[in-house]
Every structure is written in structure tokens, then in C-alpha cells.
Design a protein around this motif. Structure first.
Motif: not given
Length: 122
Positions: A74-97
Motif C-alpha cells: 500500500i505504501a508503494r501503491s503497487r501490486v505484484d505477481l510472483q510467478m514460478s515453475s512457469l509453463e508454456p500454458d502461462d504464455t499470455a498478456v497479463y493485465h492488472c485490474a
């Protein structure tokens, strides 16, 4: 007015990790839900993770549970997504909403970033 700007996408190999960041500007109420939504060619839009801005409660899609972690600063006004063990099916455009309703529905998201491309190569 809320503005969301994503960063951190790229080309990675299977099994790699990647961290996406969403910079938030404007006023977010504590009851707002922040989410990461991905869109791959030929596939339906998928909400992969959400977090409530105030309480920090999280939910994940089954497809990423145990591999992705959403967090907010909240202090930095930021939302993160840590992704691990990535797979080909994770390929996409990722939007923050962001939106005023709870749950994992893209339809209730009122604000959207332009997205960042994540490509997982095998």
C-alpha cells in the motif's frame, strides 16, 4: 480515476520464475479488489489471482495455485505477481485490474492496465 501500469513481462524458459509489477495511481478504496488477468490468443480471459487492497486477502485460479503469489504494498501503491515453475500454458498478456467488488470476476473490474506480455518457451 485509477491508472494501472504493468511491468516485468518477458521471454522465459519452462520452469523459470518471473515477477510482474503493477504501479497504481489514483485513489483506491480499502474494499477494492486488485487482480491479475491473463489473455492468451484463442483462449478465454482468466483471472489468475486477486487480492483485497485493504485486508490483503488472496484467491487464486486452480491453474496457478501453488505457483503464483499475489501481493500488494500500500505504501508503494503497487501490486505484484510472483510467478514460478512457469509453463508454456502461462504464455499470455497479463493485465492488472481493479474493481469495487469481491471475487474473481473480470466483469467486475472497473480499471485495467494495458498489459505486459509473458512468453514461456519450451
Amino acid at each position: 480515476q485509477v491508472q494501472l501500469v504493468e511491468s516485468g513481462g518477458g521471454l522465459v524458459q519452462v520452469g523459470d520464475s518471473l515477477r510482474l509489477a503493477c504501479k497504481v495511481s489514483g485513489r483506491l478504496f480499502t474494499y477494492y479488489t486488485m487482480g491479475w488477468v491473463r489473455q492468451a490468443p484463442g483462449k478465454e480471459r482468466e483471472v489468475v489471482a486477486v487480492i483485497t487492497w485493504g485486508a490483503g486477502s488472496t484467491s487464486y485460479a486452480d491453474s496457478v495455485k501453488g505457483r503464483f503469489t499475489i501481493s500488494r504494498d500500500i505504501a508503494r501503491s503497487r501490486v505484484d505477481l510472483q510467478m514460478s515453475s512457469l509453463e508454456p500454458d502461462d504464455t499470455a498478456v497479463y493485465h492488472c485490474a481493479a474493481g469495487p467488488s469481491a471475487g474473481m470476476s473480470a466483469a467486475t473490474m472497473a480499471y485495467w492496465g494495458k498489459g505486459t506480455q509473458v512468453t514461456v518457451s519450451s
